[in-house]
Write an enzyme that holds these catalytic residues in place. Sequence first.
Site, PDB file in Angstrom:
ATOM      1  N   LYS A  22     -69.927 -73.832 -34.485  1.00 43.37           N
ATOM      2  CA  LYS A  22     -70.899 -74.652 -33.741  1.00 43.37           C
ATOM      3  C   LYS A  22     -72.087 -73.806 -33.287  1.00 43.37           C
ATOM      4  O   LYS A  22     -73.237 -74.207 -33.449  1.00 43.37           O
ATOM      5  CB  LYS A  22     -70.202 -75.309 -32.538  1.00 43.37           C
ATOM      6  CG  LYS A  22     -71.086 -76.242 -31.741  1.00 43.37           C
ATOM      7  CD  LYS A  22     -70.273 -77.316 -31.061  1.00 43.37           C
ATOM      8  CE  LYS A  22     -69.516 -76.837 -29.842  1.00 43.37           C
ATOM      9  NZ  LYS A  22     -70.381 -76.554 -28.679  1.00 43.37           N
ATOM     10  N   ARG A  27     -77.956 -72.608 -34.203  1.00 47.17           N
ATOM     11  CA  ARG A  27     -78.985 -71.579 -34.400  1.00 47.17           C
ATOM     12  C   ARG A  27     -79.574 -71.665 -35.796  1.00 47.17           C
ATOM     13  O   ARG A  27     -80.784 -71.458 -35.987  1.00 47.17           O
ATOM     14  CB  ARG A  27     -78.380 -70.193 -34.121  1.00 47.17           C
ATOM     15  CG  ARG A  27     -78.110 -69.975 -32.620  1.00 47.17           C
ATOM     16  CD  ARG A  27     -77.131 -68.856 -32.395  1.00 47.17           C
ATOM     17  NE  ARG A  27     -76.948 -68.491 -30.984  1.00 47.17           N
ATOM     18  CZ  ARG A  27     -76.177 -69.130 -30.117  1.00 47.17           C
ATOM     19  NH1 ARG A  27     -75.527 -70.215 -30.480  1.00 47.17           N
ATOM     20  NH2 ARG A  27     -76.062 -68.709 -28.868  1.00 47.17           N
ATOM     21  N   GLY A  95     -74.650 -78.667 -24.256  1.00 49.40           N
ATOM     22  CA  GLY A  95     -75.289 -77.661 -23.413  1.00 49.40           C
ATOM     23  C   GLY A  95     -76.029 -76.625 -24.249  1.00 49.40           C
ATOM     24  O   GLY A  95     -77.105 -76.149 -23.869  1.00 49.40           O
ATOM     25  N   ARG A 123     -74.494 -80.611 -15.507  1.00 48.64           N
ATOM     26  CA  ARG A 123     -74.358 -79.164 -15.738  1.00 48.64           C
ATOM     27  C   ARG A 123     -75.602 -78.396 -15.272  1.00 48.64           C
ATOM     28  O   ARG A 123     -76.719 -78.907 -15.335  1.00 48.64           O
ATOM     29  CB  ARG A 123     -74.069 -78.904 -17.221  1.00 48.64           C
ATOM     30  CG  ARG A 123     -72.732 -79.535 -17.627  1.00 48.64           C
ATOM     31  CD  ARG A 123     -72.385 -79.254 -19.053  1.00 48.64           C
ATOM     32  NE  ARG A 123     -72.112 -77.835 -19.267  1.00 48.64           N
ATOM     33  CZ  ARG A 123     -71.910 -77.311 -20.473  1.00 48.64           C
ATOM     34  NH1 ARG A 123     -71.949 -78.090 -21.544  1.00 48.64           N
ATOM     35  NH2 ARG A 123     -71.670 -76.026 -20.595  1.00 48.64           N
ATOM     36  N   SER A 168     -73.685 -65.226 -20.035  1.00 47.76           N
ATOM     37  CA  SER A 168     -73.940 -66.466 -20.772  1.00 47.76           C
ATOM     38  C   SER A 168     -74.810 -66.216 -21.995  1.00 47.76           C
ATOM     39  O   SER A 168     -75.956 -65.786 -21.881  1.00 47.76           O
ATOM     40  CB  SER A 168     -74.633 -67.487 -19.861  1.00 47.76           C
ATOM     41  OG  SER A 168     -75.178 -68.531 -20.648  1.00 47.76           O
ATOM     42  N   ASP A 320     -64.439 -70.370 -24.530  1.00 47.28           N
ATOM     43  CA  ASP A 320     -64.148 -71.773 -24.852  1.00 47.28           C
ATOM     44  C   ASP A 320     -62.681 -72.019 -25.187  1.00 47.28           C
ATOM     45  O   ASP A 320     -62.266 -73.153 -25.391  1.00 47.28           O
ATOM     46  CB  ASP A 320     -65.015 -72.230 -26.036  1.00 47.28           C
ATOM     47  CG  ASP A 320     -66.488 -72.304 -25.651  1.00 47.28           C
ATOM     48  OD1 ASP A 320     -66.791 -72.468 -24.455  1.00 47.28           O
ATOM     49  OD2 ASP A 320     -67.341 -72.207 -26.557  1.00 47.28           O
TER      50      ASP A 320
HETATM   51  C1  S3P Z   1     -72.425 -70.933 -26.542  1.00 47.02           C
HETATM   52  C2  S3P Z   1     -72.225 -70.151 -25.439  1.00 47.02           C
HETATM   53  C3  S3P Z   1     -71.166 -70.405 -24.441  1.00 47.02           C
HETATM   54  C4  S3P Z   1     -70.106 -71.382 -24.966  1.00 47.02           C
HETATM   55  C5  S3P Z   1     -70.721 -72.554 -25.672  1.00 47.02           C
HETATM   56  C6  S3P Z   1     -71.568 -72.091 -26.847  1.00 47.02           C
HETATM   57  C7  S3P Z   1     -73.515 -70.585 -27.476  1.00 47.02           C
HETATM   58  O1  S3P Z   1     -71.756 -70.958 -23.287  1.00 47.02           O
HETATM   59  O2  S3P Z   1     -69.300 -71.832 -23.911  1.00 47.02           O
HETATM   60  O3  S3P Z   1     -69.720 -73.416 -26.156  1.00 47.02           O
HETATM   61  O4  S3P Z   1     -73.547 -71.115 -28.602  1.00 47.02           O
HETATM   62  O5  S3P Z   1     -74.372 -69.766 -27.094  1.00 47.02           O
HETATM   63  P1  S3P Z   1     -72.316 -70.062 -22.085  1.00 47.02           P
HETATM   64  O6  S3P Z   1     -73.460 -69.297 -22.581  1.00 47.02           O
HETATM   65  O7  S3P Z   1     -72.713 -71.051 -21.023  1.00 47.02           O
HETATM   66  O8  S3P Z   1     -71.165 -69.197 -21.670  1.00 47.02           O
END
Ligand code: S3P
Length: 440
Positions: A22, A27, A95, A123, A168, A320
């Site tokens: 994902k 990206r 998100g 969120r 993050s 995750d």
């Molecule tokens: C992700 C980063 C993580 C992860 C999300 C995907 C990404 O979130 O939990 O499922 O693709 O950069 P956080 O950056 O909020 O930890």
Amino acid sequence: MPAHTFQFSKPLTGTIRVPGDKSISHRALMFASLALGESTIEGLLEGEDVLATAAAMRQLGAQIERGNDGTWRVYGAGVGSLLEPKRALDMGNSGTSTRLLMGLLASNGFSATFTGDASLSGRPMNRVIEPLSQMGASFEASAGGTLPLMLRGALPAVPITYRLPVASAQVKSAVLLAGLNTPGITRVIEPVATRDHTERMLTGFGATVEIGEEDGERLISIHGEADLKPQHVEVPGDPSSAAFFMVAALIVPGSDITIENVGMNATRAGIVHALRQMGGSIEELNTREVGGEPVADLRVRHSALEGADIDPAMAPSMIDEFPVLFVAAVLAKGTTRTHGLEELRVKESDRISVMAKALTLAGARVEEEEDGLTIHGTGGEPLAGTPENAAVETRLDHRIAMSMAVAGLASRDGVSIDDTAPIATSFPTFLGLLETAAQA
Ligand code: S3P
């Protein structure tokens, strides 16, 4: 809301493939949309979250098509050439789409409105609003820094050096993506390493990205304004999706399954190490590289799991996967303790409290702490399952739904969940694959 009961399962056997990663899929679509010319993407995850990114990139001017053979073609217009969207960008449940796109648009000279579903609208977005404001973008967000929100990009934006206050990858990526169209060098300091797909893929697309170390912290610099070149991207299988089948095979007696083509990037593979620490038999076969990422086929066999203390330092590399790790812990012998998981409270749901409630409903012994769960395992005895007329609340969270589905496979009376629909955000073929693996 399609409810479903997951029952005690036959052994999981045979060979399966999980859909594309994902994080890499989002990206790939974004970077291809910024490269001048035609990029192709193979193995793209066709889940709702990624389709939300595709729809947004189309609204921003990219041409994106899916061929009949499953290859996606993206025609980008170049960094700095995105168009002002005519309507709000609907991010659904995603998100990653939201935070990365906020970064991308922060250095373009127009406005955009972001909306999302009830989960996404709760969120926190201040974590990206703050650094992007420092770069010159402005925001009108809903109370508490949430969606719906309006962003006004800055042109030119100003480069910053930003030290991540939370581990993050989304925040890191938002700042780096804003840096793409910002003259000068934008820097992110990462006290704790998070998934590095943005750095790897931007380099692959021809951006100048430097990675260094300063006092034990990671320093990532991006040179703007960048010029991205179209690429062919091969997306490896998602380790976060594979994790559900790893745990299912570990806890269902007699299972012996091979999951092919799983991404094993060290910033993502924490779950494999944690499950091995608990005594799980997971063998890496045919290790290779796919699309610049380490990949392996994983052979996973039913194992007598033991409780473990999970090192909080491992959290970012399996952030995750905690909901499904909790399920493995429930079937293990002894106690599993997890700490340092505050970030789980701001995922698609509050995954500490929602999993504590769900597992307790299914008959597990679980104690909720501020920053993690303590779980007293059954030693391999099946869970009782959810009581009649009661169902696990999934709260629009795909990983709660899939984790509790896996718990159901090792339960006496089955685990009912209230809504399987969220599974389609990240793993639309989950139910079908589960059925195939349990019948092979
Ligand atoms: C992700 C980063 C993580 C992860 C999300 C995907 C990404 O979130 O939990 O499922 O693709 O950069 P956080 O950056 O909020 O930890």
